[in-house]
Motif scaffolding. Structure first.
Motif, mmCIF file in Angstrom:
data_model
loop_
_atom_site.group_PDB
_atom_site.id
_atom_site.type_symbol
_atom_site.label_atom_id
_atom_site.label_comp_id
_atom_site.label_asym_id
_atom_site.label_seq_id
_atom_site.Cartn_x
_atom_site.Cartn_y
_atom_site.Cartn_z
ATOM 1 N N ASN A 121 0.739 -1.167 0.077
ATOM 2 C CA ASN A 121 0.110 -0.294 -0.047
ATOM 3 C C ASN A 121 0.867 1.641 -0.022
ATOM 4 O OD1 ASN A 121 -1.161 2.441 2.371
ATOM 5 N ND2 ASN A 121 -2.721 1.457 0.741
ATOM 6 N N GLN A 122 2.111 0.835 1.013
ATOM 7 C CA GLN A 122 2.101 2.530 0.993
ATOM 8 C C GLN A 122 2.706 3.043 0.021
ATOM 9 O OE1 GLN A 122 4.841 1.098 4.356
ATOM 10 N NE2 GLN A 122 3.944 2.619 5.534
ATOM 11 N N GLY A 154 8.962 10.106 3.348
ATOM 12 C CA GLY A 154 9.159 8.195 4.177
ATOM 13 C C GLY A 154 8.499 7.268 3.048
ATOM 14 N N LYS A 155 8.092 6.327 3.935
ATOM 15 C CA LYS A 155 7.387 4.848 3.058
ATOM 16 C C LYS A 155 6.463 5.310 1.752
ATOM 17 C CE LYS A 155 6.365 3.035 7.616
ATOM 18 N NZ LYS A 155 7.390 3.968 7.957
ATOM 19 N N VAL A 156 6.253 6.457 2.159
ATOM 20 C CA VAL A 156 5.130 6.680 1.306
ATOM 21 C C VAL A 156 5.161 8.027 0.176
ATOM 22 C CG1 VAL A 156 2.911 8.029 0.161
ATOM 23 C CG2 VAL A 156 2.701 6.365 2.008
ATOM 24 N N ASP A 175 12.080 17.265 4.651
ATOM 25 C CA ASP A 175 11.387 16.430 5.569
ATOM 26 C C ASP A 175 11.620 17.581 7.028
ATOM 27 O OD1 ASP A 175 10.565 13.288 5.724
ATOM 28 O OD2 ASP A 175 11.450 14.315 7.787
ATOM 29 N N THR A 209 2.774 13.051 4.855
ATOM 30 C CA THR A 209 3.352 13.646 6.383
ATOM 31 C C THR A 209 2.248 12.946 7.474
ATOM 32 O OG1 THR A 209 2.543 15.502 7.060
ATOM 33 C CG2 THR A 209 4.572 15.361 5.816
ATOM 34 N N CYS A 211 1.552 14.912 9.748
ATOM 35 C CA CYS A 211 1.362 16.323 10.221
ATOM 36 C C CYS A 211 0.122 17.013 10.217
ATOM 37 C CB CYS A 211 2.307 16.689 10.719
ATOM 38 S SG CYS A 211 3.245 16.224 12.007
ATOM 39 N N PRO A 229 -1.341 11.972 0.327
ATOM 40 C CA PRO A 229 -2.222 11.027 0.984
ATOM 41 C C PRO A 229 -2.360 11.189 2.716
ATOM 42 C CG PRO A 229 -0.231 10.336 0.780
ATOM 43 C CD PRO A 229 -0.480 12.065 -0.172
ATOM 44 N N ILE A 231 -2.752 11.955 6.710
ATOM 45 C CA ILE A 231 -3.486 12.067 7.677
ATOM 46 C C ILE A 231 -3.152 12.576 8.830
ATOM 47 C CG2 ILE A 231 -5.788 10.526 8.125
ATOM 48 C CD1 ILE A 231 -5.350 8.908 5.953
ATOM 49 N N GLU A 250 -7.735 11.767 0.108
ATOM 50 C CA GLU A 250 -9.111 10.347 0.488
ATOM 51 C C GLU A 250 -8.006 9.321 1.479
ATOM 52 O OE1 GLU A 250 -8.827 7.083 -0.776
ATOM 53 O OE2 GLU A 250 -10.686 6.566 -0.170
ATOM 54 N N PRO A 251 -8.769 9.001 2.294
ATOM 55 C CA PRO A 251 -7.845 7.903 3.374
ATOM 56 C C PRO A 251 -6.990 6.474 2.696
ATOM 57 C CG PRO A 251 -9.900 7.786 3.807
ATOM 58 C CD PRO A 251 -9.979 8.931 2.513
HETATM 59 N N1 LIG Z 1 -4.799 8.105 1.874
HETATM 60 C C1 LIG Z 1 -3.543 6.962 2.330
HETATM 61 O O1 LIG Z 1 -4.142 5.959 1.466
HETATM 62 C C2 LIG Z 1 -2.993 6.924 3.166
HETATM 63 C C3 LIG Z 1 -2.313 7.572 3.584
HETATM 64 N N2 LIG Z 1 -0.677 7.294 4.354
HETATM 65 C C4 LIG Z 1 -0.638 8.090 5.567
HETATM 66 O O2 LIG Z 1 0.503 8.835 4.527
HETATM 67 C C5 LIG Z 1 1.019 9.369 6.040
HETATM 68 C C6 LIG Z 1 2.578 9.521 5.750
HETATM 69 O O3 LIG Z 1 2.821 7.614 5.713
HETATM 70 P P1 LIG Z 1 3.897 6.974 5.596
HETATM 71 O O4 LIG Z 1 5.252 7.487 4.823
HETATM 72 O O5 LIG Z 1 4.121 5.499 5.504
HETATM 73 O O6 LIG Z 1 4.760 7.592 7.133
HETATM 74 P P2 LIG Z 1 6.670 7.611 7.630
HETATM 75 O O7 LIG Z 1 6.389 7.287 8.785
HETATM 76 O O8 LIG Z 1 7.045 6.583 7.041
HETATM 77 O O9 LIG Z 1 6.750 8.938 6.997
HETATM 78 C C7 LIG Z 1 5.906 9.893 7.546
HETATM 79 C C8 LIG Z 1 7.511 11.569 7.342
HETATM 80 O O10 LIG Z 1 7.538 12.827 7.471
HETATM 81 C C9 LIG Z 1 7.953 13.187 8.009
HETATM 82 N N3 LIG Z 1 7.414 14.085 8.856
HETATM 83 C C10 LIG Z 1 6.464 14.272 10.103
HETATM 84 N N4 LIG Z 1 6.003 15.765 9.998
HETATM 85 C C11 LIG Z 1 6.960 15.975 9.779
HETATM 86 C C12 LIG Z 1 6.811 18.017 9.135
HETATM 87 N N5 LIG Z 1 5.596 18.562 9.771
HETATM 88 N N6 LIG Z 1 6.748 18.161 7.415
HETATM 89 C C13 LIG Z 1 7.590 17.053 7.457
HETATM 90 N N7 LIG Z 1 7.483 16.092 7.308
HETATM 91 C C14 LIG Z 1 7.459 15.679 7.995
HETATM 92 C C15 LIG Z 1 8.894 12.234 9.158
HETATM 93 O O11 LIG Z 1 10.159 12.701 9.428
HETATM 94 C C16 LIG Z 1 8.632 11.539 8.016
HETATM 95 O O12 LIG Z 1 10.034 11.278 7.742
HETATM 96 C C17 LIG Z 1 0.674 8.869 6.815
HETATM 97 O O13 LIG Z 1 -0.260 10.227 7.419
HETATM 98 C C18 LIG Z 1 -0.698 7.859 6.957
HETATM 99 O O14 LIG Z 1 -1.765 7.771 7.706
HETATM 100 C C19 LIG Z 1 -0.340 6.101 4.375
HETATM 101 C C20 LIG Z 1 -0.668 5.230 3.682
HETATM 102 C C21 LIG Z 1 -1.662 5.060 2.298
#
Ligand SMILES: NC(=O)C1=CN([C@@H]2O[C@H](COP(=O)(O)OP(=O)(O)OC[C@H]3O[C@@H](n4cnc5c(N)ncnc54)[C@H](O)[C@@H]3O)[C@@H](O)[C@H]2O)C=CC1
Ligand SMILES: NCCC[C@@H](N)C(=O)NCCCC[C@H](N)C(=O)O
Length: 264
Positions: A121-122, A154-156, A175, A209, A211, A229, A231, A250-251
């Motif tokens: 998914n990511q 990050g992972k997305v 970041d 992110t 946040c 993406p 949230i 969209e979530p």
């Molecule tokens: N809408 C969707 O279908 C999906 C949504 N998500 C959401 O996407 C977001 C990111 O997910 P991941 O990449 O897996 O998380 P992650 O934790 O791997 O990466 C998040 C990155 O954002 C950075 N970050 C945090 N606060 C920040 C800020 N204020 N400014 C800049 N960078 C900041 C972190 O240092 C980290 O590198 C999460 O909110 C997750 O819930 C994830 C997968 C699918």
């Protein structure tokens, strides 16, 4: 990984339909059509089984139902297994499932039992939200159409920046984790975005992110497009209105459709 809540999914069906309309307006492709284009695949009457998984934090209210809505909304045959976990897998296979969708707290995957393809998914979320921006028609002044700001590495965000680079964009990255910025900048031909040293506004902004308020007024132009993406949403309603920002967010469904096209 930040886990979804039932509240995040409360308006998912409306959000998926509205975002599909916006994506079509911005790119001339429907979400379905864009997935076909970027993956070069198409559904062939696959039966999709959704298996609720009780590991870790357990079942998230309406998560499976949101996946079923996505599958059926795009014309595919799907069902949620009555059993969870291993019993659910057995039920899915004995009921003739071609593709399995399931998620624990560490991974949400699509697995095609027929061709062996598997999608995460990511990765698929980062790719599809980036491709939406890549295919969005340029700003009125055109010129900066190839510039994009990526917030969150990050992972997305990382699969997203890889997509932008593959599409020959000028990728500016930020970041809060400066070590992550340096790591990415050592691996990819990207520009480190520093609003203090070199303020710059963007027509195209990607955010992933966990946040709020990560997108400041200084990076926005009139009619900017934010594809996120992330949230919760990383831009305030005030800035959306002031700059007429178009927001694709969209979530769950957009990333899920991307996963399905990745395994057809
Ligand atoms: N809408 C969707 O279908 C999906 C949504 N998500 C959401 O996407 C977001 C990111 O997910 P991941 O990449 O897996 O998380 P992650 O934790 O791997 O990466 C998040 C990155 O954002 C950075 N970050 C945090 N606060 C920040 C800020 N204020 N400014 C800049 N960078 C900041 C972190 O240092 C980290 O590198 C999460 O909110 C997750 O819930 C994830 C997968 C699918
Ligand atoms: N937005 C797509 C990414 C979802 C991911 N952030 C998550 O919440 N993963 C946990 C899902 C757990 C589902 C649960 N095991 C169930 O089957 O209901």
């Amino acid at each position: 990984m930040a886990l979804l809540t039932p509240e995040d999914l409360a308006n998912m069906t409306d959000a998926l339909v509205e975002n599909d309309r916006l994506i079509t307006e911005l790119t001339t492709y429907s979400l379905d059509g864009l997935c076909r284009k970027i993956y070069g695949t198409a559904p062939a009457k696959e039966k999709v089984a959704i298996i609720p998984i009780t590991a870790g934090g357990g079942i998230i209210g309406s998560f499976s139902e949101s996946l079923l809505f996505t599958v059926q909304h795009f014309g595919m045959d799907g069902f949620i297994t009555e059993n969870t976990d291993v019993a659910g897998w057995y039920e899915a296979v004995t009921k003739g499932a071609d593709i399995i969708l399931m998620a624990d707290d560490l991974a949400y995957i699509a697995h095609n039992l027929r061709n062996g393809k598997i999608a995460h998914n990511q990765i698929c979320t980062g790719r599809i939200y980036a491709e939406i921006l890549c295919h969005a028609k340029g700003g009125k002044d055109g010129g900066d159409d190839k510039d994009v700001l990526v917030l969150g590495l990050g992972k997305v965000g990382t699969p997203a920046l890889e997509t932008f680079l593959n599409e020959k964009f000028n990728v500016y990255v930020f970041d809060v984790d400066s070590n992550r910025v340096n790591e990415i900048a050592s691996q990819y031909p990207v520009f480190k975005y520093d609003s203090e040293k070199e303020p710059k506004s963007f027509f195209k902004i990607f955010e992933a992110t966990p946040c709020p308020d990560t997108i400041s007024e200084s990076v926005l132009k009139q009619n900017s497009i934010v594809s996120t993406p992330g949230i919760p949403l990383g831009i305030s309603d005030e800035l959306i209105e002031k700059y007429n920002v178009r927001v694709v967010q969209e979530p769950l469904g957009i990333g899920t459709l991307s996963m399905l096209y990745a395994v057809f």
